[in-house]
Design an enzyme around this catalytic site. Sequence first.
Site, PDB file in Angstrom:
ATOM      1  N   SER A  10       0.835  -1.210   0.000  1.00 62.84           N
ATOM      2  CA  SER A  10       0.000   0.000   0.000  1.00 62.84           C
ATOM      3  C   SER A  10       0.866   1.255   0.000  1.00 62.84           C
ATOM      4  CB  SER A  10      -0.895   0.013   1.250  1.00 62.84           C
ATOM      5  OG  SER A  10      -0.078  -0.084   2.406  1.00 62.84           O
TER       6      SER A  10
ATOM      7  N   GLU B 157       4.246   3.742  -1.289  1.00 58.40           N
ATOM      8  CA  GLU B 157       4.594   4.311  -2.601  1.00 58.40           C
ATOM      9  C   GLU B 157       5.396   3.330  -3.449  1.00 58.40           C
ATOM     10  OE1 GLU B 157       3.214   6.870  -3.695  1.00 58.40           O
ATOM     11  OE2 GLU B 157       2.486   7.895  -1.898  1.00 58.40           O
TER      12      GLU B 157
ATOM     13  N   ARG C 247      -3.898  -4.039   6.505  1.00 66.69           N
ATOM     14  CA  ARG C 247      -5.286  -3.745   6.131  1.00 66.69           C
ATOM     15  C   ARG C 247      -5.565  -4.284   4.737  1.00 66.69           C
ATOM     16  NH1 ARG C 247      -5.157   1.329   3.145  1.00 66.69           N
ATOM     17  NH2 ARG C 247      -3.010   2.069   3.102  1.00 66.69           N
TER      18      ARG C 247
ATOM     19  N   GLY D  98       7.855   0.327   5.876  1.00 75.74           N
ATOM     20  CA  GLY D  98       8.613   1.375   6.566  1.00 75.74           C
ATOM     21  C   GLY D  98       7.720   2.480   7.070  1.00 75.74           C
TER      22      GLY D  98
ATOM     23  N   TYR E 197      17.922   6.569  11.898  1.00 79.30           N
ATOM     24  CA  TYR E 197      17.362   6.029  10.651  1.00 79.30           C
ATOM     25  C   TYR E 197      18.355   5.090   9.967  1.00 79.30           C
ATOM     26  CZ  TYR E 197      15.357   5.962   5.939  1.00 79.30           C
ATOM     27  OH  TYR E 197      14.850   5.561   4.724  1.00 79.30           O
TER      28      TYR E 197
ATOM     29  N   LYS F  65      18.263   0.897   9.683  1.00 78.43           N
ATOM     30  CA  LYS F  65      18.285   0.278   8.345  1.00 78.43           C
ATOM     31  C   LYS F  65      19.470  -0.696   8.234  1.00 78.43           C
ATOM     32  CE  LYS F  65      14.794   2.275   6.331  1.00 78.43           C
ATOM     33  NZ  LYS F  65      13.596   1.454   6.111  1.00 78.43           N
TER      34      LYS F  65
ATOM     35  N   LEU G 243      13.606   9.121  -2.538  1.00 79.21           N
ATOM     36  CA  LEU G 243      12.674   8.589  -3.530  1.00 79.21           C
ATOM     37  C   LEU G 243      11.920   9.729  -4.193  1.00 79.21           C
ATOM     38  CD1 LEU G 243      11.183   5.590  -1.469  1.00 79.21           C
ATOM     39  CD2 LEU G 243      12.957   5.494  -3.246  1.00 79.21           C
TER      40      LEU G 243
END
Length: 278
Positions: free
Chosen positions: A66, A68, A92, A132, A182, A186, A209
């Site tokens: 769901s 991007e 979901r 994420g 962050y 990762k 991105l």
Amino acid sequence: MSFLLLGTALKKATTFFAISVVVAALVLKWFDDPEPVHLARMTSDTKTLEENFRQQNKSCFILGASGETGKVLLQELLQRNIFSKITLIGRRQLHFEGKVFENLVQEVVDFEKLEDYTAAFQGHDVGYCCLGTTRAKAGAEGFIRVDHDYVLKSAELAKAGGCKQFHLESSRGADKSSNFLYLKVKGQVEADVQVLNFDRFAIYRPGVLLVDREEKRPGEWLARQFFSAVSAVCSTSMSIPIQIVAKAMVANTMLQPEQKVEILENKAINTLGKSDKK
Ligand SMILES: NC(=O)c1ccc[n+]([C@@H]2O[C@H](COP(=O)([O-])OP(=O)(O)OC[C@H]3O[C@@H](n4cnc5c(N)ncnc54)[C@H](OP(=O)(O)O)[C@@H]3O)[C@@H](O)[C@H]2O)c1
């Protein structure tokens, strides 16, 4: 008079922005990722690779479909039709319209109780993870929970369920020793998934991105504007259009890996995604 002043100020600001973009582009080019080497593997044309892969009748799952990247990855996989079964695992139910989505399987899980959903992770050949969140959205603890704990637990269950390949969308600069939460998280999740010893583990480390994100993220929006302008001057290792990431993940799946664990930095993702003409 005030119009004149405003005009001069605007002109100065535009010139300053243009010069900053060019200077930044040159500096970033200097620090660019090394040339990717693994493209030598692309010996066959895309059609042949797809046909060969399709004949293996493999199945896959996507975590984060769901989001991007996940959305575009799903479209890419559906369009190429290289898997006999695609399962979306998420928190979901997603709603799709159109014949192309008819055969999708959806597993709705509670990520806090993943142990109760082992069946959802059974029997997939390939797993893609585009899961994420952000610290701004979930807080530091919530961020670690999603970007590390949920990813690792899902990978463990997938491995136990027979999954052979795991493709993880990580981030440029991922480093478990980093002082930045962050990048540290990762890097840590990359390292922990590696220990699971998949037959193949591909790590994608994209830069910023480039996507018109549905959700409002002001900091990321600013970075996107800046890097879009910079990449118009010269391609750098700092940003990447989201479609290229998805294309690279799919193209890479069909290639023979040179090593069990591959790390694709932004430049390699760019080259692979762009060389894939589909
Ligand atoms: N943004 C960037 O510029 C950038 C750069 C490099 C790497 N990355 C990394 O690339 C990956 C994909 O990024 P993206 O921007 O495509 O992702 P995104 O649009 O933010 O989507 C994230 C996905 O994770 C799911 N998710 C988030 N919180 C969750 C939770 N608490 N429980 C269960 N599922 C949850 C979302 O599900 P829902 O739809 O249900 O919320 C969604 O499917 C992330 O790991 C990100 O850190 C991002």
